[in-house]
Design a protein around this motif. Structure first.
Motif, PDB file in Angstrom:
ATOM      1  N   SER A 117     102.479 142.849  51.427  1.00 35.45           N
ATOM      2  CA  SER A 117     102.643 144.356  50.869  1.00 35.45           C
ATOM      3  C   SER A 117     103.190 144.335  49.294  1.00 35.45           C
ATOM      4  CB  SER A 117     103.588 145.087  51.799  1.00 35.45           C
ATOM      5  OG  SER A 117     104.805 144.240  51.617  1.00 35.45           O
ATOM      6  N   ASN A 118     103.215 143.338  48.727  1.00 32.24           N
ATOM      7  CA  ASN A 118     103.625 143.240  47.482  1.00 32.24           C
ATOM      8  C   ASN A 118     103.557 141.829  46.706  1.00 32.24           C
ATOM      9  OD1 ASN A 118     105.893 141.803  48.034  1.00 32.24           O
ATOM     10  ND2 ASN A 118     107.244 143.291  48.376  1.00 32.24           N
ATOM     11  N   GLU A 119     103.672 141.973  45.442  1.00 30.59           N
ATOM     12  CA  GLU A 119     103.538 140.508  44.760  1.00 30.59           C
ATOM     13  C   GLU A 119     104.352 139.354  45.348  1.00 30.59           C
ATOM     14  OE1 GLU A 119     101.949 138.291  42.209  1.00 30.59           O
ATOM     15  OE2 GLU A 119     101.743 140.604  42.337  1.00 30.59           O
ATOM     16  N   GLN A 120     105.668 139.677  45.754  1.00 27.44           N
ATOM     17  CA  GLN A 120     106.487 138.835  46.437  1.00 27.44           C
ATOM     18  C   GLN A 120     105.812 138.124  47.742  1.00 27.44           C
ATOM     19  OE1 GLN A 120     110.837 138.903  48.626  1.00 27.44           O
ATOM     20  NE2 GLN A 120     110.270 140.768  47.105  1.00 27.44           N
ATOM     21  N   GLU A 121     105.251 139.129  48.529  1.00 27.59           N
ATOM     22  CA  GLU A 121     104.383 138.558  49.707  1.00 27.59           C
ATOM     23  C   GLU A 121     103.236 137.667  49.544  1.00 27.59           C
ATOM     24  OE1 GLU A 121     106.487 141.608  53.272  1.00 27.59           O
ATOM     25  OE2 GLU A 121     104.105 141.638  52.752  1.00 27.59           O
ATOM     26  N   VAL A 122     102.900 137.903  48.187  1.00 27.39           N
ATOM     27  CA  VAL A 122     101.243 137.472  48.321  1.00 27.39           C
ATOM     28  C   VAL A 122     101.910 135.916  47.983  1.00 27.39           C
ATOM     29  CG1 VAL A 122      99.642 136.981  46.551  1.00 27.39           C
ATOM     30  CG2 VAL A 122     100.272 139.255  46.940  1.00 27.39           C
ATOM     31  N   TYR A 123     102.695 135.667  47.330  1.00 26.67           N
ATOM     32  CA  TYR A 123     103.182 134.287  47.012  1.00 26.67           C
ATOM     33  C   TYR A 123     103.507 133.569  48.201  1.00 26.67           C
ATOM     34  CZ  TYR A 123     105.492 130.202  45.190  1.00 26.67           C
ATOM     35  OH  TYR A 123     105.943 128.608  45.144  1.00 26.67           O
ATOM     36  N   ALA A 124     104.471 134.367  49.016  1.00 23.91           N
ATOM     37  CA  ALA A 124     105.091 133.872  50.296  1.00 23.91           C
ATOM     38  C   ALA A 124     103.947 133.499  51.337  1.00 23.91           C
ATOM     39  CB  ALA A 124     106.110 134.750  50.736  1.00 23.91           C
ATOM     40  N   GLN A 125     103.075 134.528  51.306  1.00 23.79           N
ATOM     41  CA  GLN A 125     101.797 134.171  52.351  1.00 23.79           C
ATOM     42  C   GLN A 125     101.049 132.960  51.925  1.00 23.79           C
ATOM     43  OE1 GLN A 125      99.434 136.954  54.088  1.00 23.79           O
ATOM     44  NE2 GLN A 125     101.025 138.246  54.676  1.00 23.79           N
ATOM     45  N   GLU A 126     100.900 132.710  50.534  1.00 23.14           N
ATOM     46  CA  GLU A 126     100.135 131.368  50.355  1.00 23.14           C
ATOM     47  C   GLU A 126     100.743 130.205  50.816  1.00 23.14           C
ATOM     48  OE1 GLU A 126      99.760 131.280  45.995  1.00 23.14           O
ATOM     49  OE2 GLU A 126      98.952 132.894  46.080  1.00 23.14           O
ATOM     50  N   LYS A 127     102.429 130.170  50.631  1.00 25.32           N
ATOM     51  CA  LYS A 127     103.190 129.024  50.985  1.00 25.32           C
ATOM     52  C   LYS A 127     102.972 128.910  52.627  1.00 25.32           C
ATOM     53  CE  LYS A 127     104.186 127.179  47.374  1.00 25.32           C
ATOM     54  NZ  LYS A 127     103.904 125.781  47.251  1.00 25.32           N
ATOM     55  N   MET A 128     103.178 130.090  53.149  1.00 24.94           N
ATOM     56  CA  MET A 128     102.995 130.140  54.701  1.00 24.94           C
ATOM     57  C   MET A 128     101.883 129.630  55.277  1.00 24.94           C
ATOM     58  SD  MET A 128     104.894 133.406  56.105  1.00 24.94           S
ATOM     59  CE  MET A 128     105.817 134.511  55.095  1.00 24.94           C
ATOM     60  N   GLN A 129     100.470 129.868  54.245  1.00 28.48           N
ATOM     61  CA  GLN A 129      99.327 129.388  54.827  1.00 28.48           C
ATOM     62  C   GLN A 129      99.165 127.806  54.669  1.00 28.48           C
ATOM     63  OE1 GLN A 129      96.458 131.625  55.538  1.00 28.48           O
ATOM     64  NE2 GLN A 129      95.831 129.475  56.461  1.00 28.48           N
ATOM     65  N   GLU A 130      99.848 127.446  53.519  1.00 24.63           N
ATOM     66  CA  GLU A 130      99.743 125.878  53.469  1.00 24.63           C
ATOM     67  C   GLU A 130     100.724 125.395  54.647  1.00 24.63           C
ATOM     68  OE1 GLU A 130     101.120 124.421  49.425  1.00 24.63           O
ATOM     69  OE2 GLU A 130     100.575 126.244  48.735  1.00 24.63           O
ATOM     70  N   ILE A 131     101.590 126.056  54.974  1.00 29.04           N
ATOM     71  CA  ILE A 131     102.660 125.297  56.045  1.00 29.04           C
ATOM     72  C   ILE A 131     101.656 125.531  57.327  1.00 29.04           C
ATOM     73  CG2 ILE A 131     104.634 125.495  57.529  1.00 29.04           C
ATOM     74  CD1 ILE A 131     106.026 126.737  55.085  1.00 29.04           C
ATOM     75  N   HIS A 132     101.032 126.432  57.468  1.00 22.25           N
ATOM     76  CA  HIS A 132     100.288 126.730  58.682  1.00 22.25           C
ATOM     77  C   HIS A 132      99.369 125.604  58.858  1.00 22.25           C
ATOM     78  CE1 HIS A 132      96.513 128.108  60.720  1.00 22.25           C
ATOM     79  NE2 HIS A 132      97.562 128.591  61.751  1.00 22.25           N
ATOM     80  N   ASP A 133      98.592 125.319  57.867  1.00 27.50           N
ATOM     81  CA  ASP A 133      97.354 124.232  57.778  1.00 27.50           C
ATOM     82  C   ASP A 133      98.132 123.048  58.088  1.00 27.50           C
ATOM     83  OD1 ASP A 133      95.954 126.691  57.375  1.00 27.50           O
ATOM     84  OD2 ASP A 133      95.517 126.129  55.176  1.00 27.50           O
ATOM     85  N   LEU A 134      98.970 122.750  57.325  1.00 32.75           N
ATOM     86  CA  LEU A 134      99.642 121.472  57.634  1.00 32.75           C
ATOM     87  C   LEU A 134     100.123 121.218  58.988  1.00 32.75           C
ATOM     88  CD1 LEU A 134     100.853 118.794  55.974  1.00 32.75           C
ATOM     89  CD2 LEU A 134     102.924 119.965  56.559  1.00 32.75           C
ATOM     90  N   LEU A 135     100.735 122.104  59.579  1.00 30.17           N
ATOM     91  CA  LEU A 135     101.131 121.899  61.040  1.00 30.17           C
ATOM     92  C   LEU A 135     100.000 121.870  61.752  1.00 30.17           C
ATOM     93  CD1 LEU A 135     104.101 124.396  61.299  1.00 30.17           C
ATOM     94  CD2 LEU A 135     104.225 121.710  61.009  1.00 30.17           C
ATOM     95  N   GLU A 136      98.858 122.714  61.675  1.00 28.21           N
ATOM     96  CA  GLU A 136      97.672 122.665  62.550  1.00 28.21           C
ATOM     97  C   GLU A 136      97.075 121.344  62.390  1.00 28.21           C
ATOM     98  OE1 GLU A 136      94.943 126.168  62.966  1.00 28.21           O
ATOM     99  OE2 GLU A 136      96.558 125.646  64.479  1.00 28.21           O
TER     100      GLU A 136
END
Lengths: 184, 184
Positions: B121-140
């Motif tokens: 929903s904003n700039e901040q979350e764009v970055y946070a989601q990128e990181k979360m995506q990375e963590i997600h992919d790694l864990l998966e």
DNA sequence: CAATAATTTCTGAAAATACAGAACCTGCTG
DNA sequence: CAGCAGGTTCTGTATTTTCAGAAATTATTG
């Protein structure tokens, strides 16, 4: 420094999980927030965003540094210390695994090695030592392997993991090869 | 049911380590003793050998059973329950890893999946989601790989681990092969 | 269907851990 | 060198976890 609900949810979740990963709730929250933040954070940011006392933040940062998870950033003309996550997500995973090995596995290995040097003094110890030997061998094998993997360049490691079920097949294949040429 | 110094040392050590592995001191001690004992043990044996209250032993056994680490043995003409370690040391390691994955990784993955479905929903979350995506992919990726490995027959797994640094080479080798035939 | 052996659940005390806030350093700046 | 910003360490309280022992429950046997 205020968190959106999304970020907050992850930060709190990570706090709860944190305890399982070897550090406490607030340290987990601090780290999660640092990872998700594009810009470096200082102790005050963390203290405010997470409602954690200033002293506790200081301890937490120490803890995270002992895990080598933080990178310190200095802003010229500002005497505060700022922190970001050290390295990529992969680096983070590797650091955590290394550290956990150091804390969880190595002491046990060392005890086992010592014990196995002693002569079993009765029937009971003969059996016990057999089991300890098995545990020792397993830990050593896994540990050595982990070393191999964790020192591989991440890209290669990724390829390897993606190989997935292919690996079983590769293994059979190399088995056959080694029948002819032992030094692949 | 009395422990030799050697066995005692390991049992106590494992008790201390236990906390890092997800269960408490007494549960760790109980399990260590069961593993090192050639013969099945009953609740009283554990209670006496470790100086742990009978009630606590009962809880501990429950806990260990929830990790699927115990095998129950019935002795005809004796109404007590006896326990030995379920399976080999390898089985034990696999069970522990599976269980820890279930407790430590899966909840995080599930949270990440949910969060990543939402729009930032904003700039901040764009970055946070990128990181979360990375963590997600790694864990998966790691999770999937672990599944592969843990369902492999132990022998094969052992061979794989012993391959050690050879693995890097095998990888390069298969890289070349896949250039010609994508389905090894 | 008692009598009792074995186990589980409950209860509160004790120990360990986490944490806020105060007190204390440390070093910069004018 | 006084004043202050930033950081650390200490102290006591709150919270959580662990655990013994009692009480309750469940099974087993004559």
């Amino acid at each position: 420094m205020t968190m959106t609900p999304q970020i907050e949810a992850f930060v709190y979740h990570f706090g709860e999980m944190g305890s399982r990963w070897g550090f406490n709730r607030t340290v987990g929250q601090m780290y999660a927030l640092i990872v998700l933040s594009e810009h470096p954070l200082c102790a005050n940011d963390l203290s405010e965003a997470l409602n954690i006392s200033r002293g506790n933040v200081s301890m937490g940062l120490k803890e995270l540094q002992s895990w080598r998870l933080l990178q310190e950033k200095r802003v010229p003309g500002d005497r505060k210390e700022y922190f970001t996550a050290a390295g990529s997500i992969w680096d983070m995973a590797i650091r955590v695994l290394e550290e956990r090995r150091r804390r969880e596995v190595d002491p046990t290995l060392s005890l086992l090695r010592d014990t196995l040097l002693e002569k079993p003094s009765n029937e009971q110890e003969v059996y016990a030592q057999e089991k300890m030997q098995e545990i020792h061998d397993l830990l050593e094998l896994c540990g050595g392997w982990a070393d191999e993997l964790l020192t591989m360049p991440p890209n290669k490691l990724k390829t390897l993991m993606k190989l997935g079920s292919g690996m079983g097949k590769v293994l059979e294949f190399t088995d056959k090869l080694t029948l002819r040429s032992p030094d692949i």
